[in-house]
Scaffold this active site. Sequence first.
Site, PDB file in Angstrom:
ATOM      1  N   CYS A   1       0.831  -1.202   0.000  1.00 46.12           N
ATOM      2  CA  CYS A   1       0.000   0.000   0.000  1.00 46.12           C
ATOM      3  C   CYS A   1       0.868   1.255   0.000  1.00 46.12           C
ATOM      4  O   CYS A   1       1.829   1.353   0.746  1.00 46.12           O
ATOM      5  CB  CYS A   1      -0.966   0.076   1.165  1.00 46.12           C
TER       6      CYS A   1
ATOM      7  N   ARG B   1       4.223  -0.173  -4.574  1.00 46.21           N
ATOM      8  CA  ARG B   1       3.922  -0.720  -3.249  1.00 46.21           C
ATOM      9  C   ARG B   1       2.653  -1.570  -3.232  1.00 46.21           C
ATOM     10  O   ARG B   1       2.345  -2.232  -2.253  1.00 46.21           O
ATOM     11  CB  ARG B   1       3.758   0.420  -2.242  1.00 46.21           C
TER      12      ARG B   1
ATOM     13  N   TRP C   1      -2.390  -2.895  -1.763  1.00 49.09           N
ATOM     14  CA  TRP C   1      -2.054  -4.316  -1.872  1.00 49.09           C
ATOM     15  C   TRP C   1      -2.977  -5.013  -0.880  1.00 49.09           C
ATOM     16  O   TRP C   1      -2.861  -4.826   0.335  1.00 49.09           O
ATOM     17  CB  TRP C   1      -0.586  -4.540  -1.499  1.00 49.09           C
TER      18      TRP C   1
ATOM     19  N   ASN D   1      -2.162   1.685   5.508  1.00 55.09           N
ATOM     20  CA  ASN D   1      -1.213   0.663   5.075  1.00 55.09           C
ATOM     21  C   ASN D   1      -0.934  -0.199   6.298  1.00 55.09           C
ATOM     22  O   ASN D   1      -0.613   0.336   7.354  1.00 55.09           O
ATOM     23  CB  ASN D   1       0.080   1.343   4.590  1.00 55.09           C
ATOM     24  N   GLY D   2      -1.058  -1.521   6.177  1.00 53.35           N
ATOM     25  CA  GLY D   2      -0.780  -2.399   7.314  1.00 53.35           C
ATOM     26  C   GLY D   2      -1.993  -3.253   7.639  1.00 53.35           C
ATOM     27  O   GLY D   2      -2.855  -3.475   6.783  1.00 53.35           O
TER      28      GLY D   2
ATOM     29  N   GLU E   1      18.551 -17.189  -6.671  1.00 53.15           N
ATOM     30  CA  GLU E   1      18.127 -15.844  -7.078  1.00 53.15           C
ATOM     31  C   GLU E   1      17.601 -15.864  -8.524  1.00 53.15           C
ATOM     32  O   GLU E   1      16.590 -15.226  -8.835  1.00 53.15           O
ATOM     33  CB  GLU E   1      19.306 -14.874  -6.915  1.00 53.15           C
TER      34      GLU E   1
ATOM     35  N   LYS F   1      13.767 -14.766  -9.483  1.00 52.94           N
ATOM     36  CA  LYS F   1      13.466 -13.714 -10.462  1.00 52.94           C
ATOM     37  C   LYS F   1      12.512 -14.260 -11.527  1.00 52.94           C
ATOM     38  O   LYS F   1      11.567 -13.583 -11.930  1.00 52.94           O
ATOM     39  CB  LYS F   1      14.744 -13.209 -11.165  1.00 52.94           C
TER      40      LYS F   1
ATOM     41  N   GLU G   1       8.880 -14.741 -10.101  1.00 48.12           N
ATOM     42  CA  GLU G   1       8.087 -13.537  -9.826  1.00 48.12           C
ATOM     43  C   GLU G   1       7.777 -12.748 -11.086  1.00 48.12           C
ATOM     44  O   GLU G   1       6.749 -12.073 -11.149  1.00 48.12           O
ATOM     45  CB  GLU G   1       8.739 -12.662  -8.756  1.00 48.12           C
TER      46      GLU G   1
ATOM     47  N   HIS H   1      19.690 -36.307  -5.174  1.00 48.71           N
ATOM     48  CA  HIS H   1      18.907 -36.692  -3.996  1.00 48.71           C
ATOM     49  C   HIS H   1      17.419 -36.428  -4.190  1.00 48.71           C
ATOM     50  O   HIS H   1      16.670 -36.362  -3.220  1.00 48.71           O
ATOM     51  CB  HIS H   1      19.429 -35.963  -2.754  1.00 48.71           C
TER      52      HIS H   1
ATOM     53  N   LYS I   1       6.330  -4.189  -3.521  1.00 44.45           N
ATOM     54  CA  LYS I   1       7.763  -3.984  -3.311  1.00 44.45           C
ATOM     55  C   LYS I   1       8.144  -4.056  -1.835  1.00 44.45           C
ATOM     56  O   LYS I   1       9.149  -4.631  -1.466  1.00 44.45           O
ATOM     57  CB  LYS I   1       8.131  -2.608  -3.872  1.00 44.45           C
TER      58      LYS I   1
HETATM   59  C1  F6R Z   1      12.500 -10.169  -5.026  1.00 44.95           C
HETATM   60  C2  F6R Z   1      12.326  -9.176  -4.011  1.00 44.95           C
HETATM   61  C3  F6R Z   1      11.924  -9.618  -2.643  1.00 44.95           C
HETATM   62  C4  F6R Z   1      12.663  -8.778  -1.582  1.00 44.95           C
HETATM   63  C5  F6R Z   1      12.135  -9.144  -0.183  1.00 44.95           C
HETATM   64  C6  F6R Z   1      12.861  -8.375   0.900  1.00 44.95           C
HETATM   65  O1  F6R Z   1      12.880  -9.605  -6.244  1.00 44.95           O
HETATM   66  O2  F6R Z   1      12.463  -8.006  -4.253  1.00 44.95           O
HETATM   67  O3  F6R Z   1      12.164 -10.970  -2.456  1.00 44.95           O
HETATM   68  O4  F6R Z   1      14.025  -9.012  -1.680  1.00 44.95           O
HETATM   69  O5  F6R Z   1      10.768  -8.865  -0.104  1.00 44.95           O
HETATM   70  O6  F6R Z   1      12.684  -7.000   0.754  1.00 44.95           O
HETATM   71  P1  F6R Z   1      13.633  -5.977   1.471  1.00 44.95           P
HETATM   72  O7  F6R Z   1      15.000  -6.139   0.921  1.00 44.95           O
HETATM   73  O8  F6R Z   1      13.056  -4.633   1.171  1.00 44.95           O
HETATM   74  O9  F6R Z   1      13.593  -6.308   2.935  1.00 44.95           O
END
Ligand code: F6R
Length: 612
Positions: A2, A27, A74, A100-101, A484, A488, A491, A507, A607
């Site tokens: 949010c 957000r 969100w 937000n929350g 990683e 990527k 998502e 395994h 985000k």
């Molecule tokens: C993936 C991504 C998330 C963040 C995670 C932690 O691309 O962006 O997995 O890495 O939500 O977020 P921060 O670093 O803001 O604590």
Amino acid sequence: MCGIVGYTGPQSAITPLVEGLRRLEYRGYDSAGIALGTPGSLFIEKRAGKLGNLEGALPANLPVVHSGIGHTRWATHGGPTDRNAHPHVDNEGKLAVIHNGIIENYSELKIELEKRGHKFTSDTDTESVAHLLSDLRKENKGDLTAAMREAVKKLRGSFTLLAIHADAPETIVGVRRNSPLVVGIGDGENFMASDVAAFIDYTKRAIELGQDEVVTITPGGIEITDLSGKKVAPREYEITWDSAAAQKGGFSHFMLKEIFEQPKAVADTLIGRLSDNNQIQLDEIHMSDKEIKAIKKIVVIACGTAYHAGMVAKYAIEKWAKISVEVEIASEYRYRDPIIDAGTLVIAISQSGETMDTLMAIRHAKAAGARVLAICNTNSSTIPRESDAVLYTHAGPEIAVASTKAFLTQVVAVYLIGLKLAQVRGELKDSEIHNLYNEMLELPAKIEQILETVEPLRELTRGFAQSASVLFLGRNVGYPVALEGALKLKELAYMHAEGFAGGELKHGPIALIDQGTPVIAILPAGHDHALDEKMLSNIQEVKARGARVIVIAQEGDKVVGAEHIIRIPVASALLQPVLATVPLQVFAYEMAVTRGNDVDQPRNLAKSVTVE
Ligand code: F6R
């Protein structure tokens, strides 16, 4: 999770509100809404879906109004519908709230408020705050600030709230608990937002707010109080980046721009960290040599991509500084009984500095006596504020939901910490530190080199767009890179993707390999190529079972069994994640574009994850 924005001043509020929401859409983008401070009765519009839906619904003859609040959502409580979109209003339609929350006790509040005659029209937790504030405002003779203080005392959970009332529409009242809110100080106008990006076009002066601080803005004033009503002195700071950093700058997506910003981000994070006599300079970690020597154990706490940076930290710090490192998923950490004592250094890694899981984990660790060092990309955010010290990464604002440049800078930050610890504890000689640091200084140019040659990789990626699943393999620091790469792809491309440690393949995971399954193998692994042979065996094993293998290999590395080879520059094994991750970011990006997905705002994600 949010985005929230508030404006009061001489401008027509719709412009800073909509521009602010656009900057905050990363957000959350399930719905968007605004309340304009039209005297006597508020103008409210809200729509499910992206901000564009709200803009499309605004009438052409919108009245010129000089204050308002805006929200991009969100969804947590209640689906992403028009009805559940914020703002939420009281039954008179005169008081509007955005949030937000999560309000954890919203159902108790709702029962109580319904008994008092309030009618609810949404499925959200937020609406209970609108009704509660409405009653409390009346009890406090129309004082919205006093009402907010009283309301907050009755709320449980995490929240940023903004409220506006039609009887004093130039006044906006906000509060934060475990969720972000900053104030922007303008000239005859003031702002509030979840993130400074929302008002960076108008002012670079910001105020950070502490827990449970209530802030009231009017065009000419800002007043901050605690819950007892005592005034709090504003903690002002200067925003150090400009609005160009929050724009796409000619790139088709923020993510692509951010991938291309990585050489600079890495260089900025590294700059000035080695003195002329080869001492690593990290004064901001606030630890004396004696304290560094007393560290018994390091626990890295993080989520998602930041967790993968933490995994790299384990390999680097254990190798260089010979300190045992545990890496913990933040959301799991405090719900068991982790062994923490004064000899434990907790390193919390977070791009946003607001991730609730990480925040809760560091609070737990601090309460148990650990020292907490944050690695963070966002100035004055909550995690650095609550840590004992912070090492800021200098990636600049990361707008795309999928993290790229923040990850590389987090990895660089953990290298710096590893070198510092190794130097103070006498595990690496000054000459070794000098060589490693200088090699790190070459990383930006090497990333640049990779970025100059990504076109064939983009073309190659398009050929795999119909695959059902992609597997990633790595060993040693190549393992977090594999994880990683898979994250990527999940998502962004919404494809099944998994990363495995090469040795684990036999395994169980090898059963996933079928005719044509794409497998991306990260070859550079282990010190002095010690694991290359083993990775090459893994490649043969999957190829023998029908996999189509793409190998990320250093220039000059011998590769057998690959259908495609992506070459990256040579670097010491421990530094390779900074290079090997880049092609995987491009792979995921291109896959998302080819599959027609929204690259910067992938479905279901936000985000900044400010709820547990
Ligand atoms: C993936 C991504 C998330 C963040 C995670 C932690 O691309 O962006 O997995 O890495 O939500 O977020 P921060 O670093 O803001 O604590």
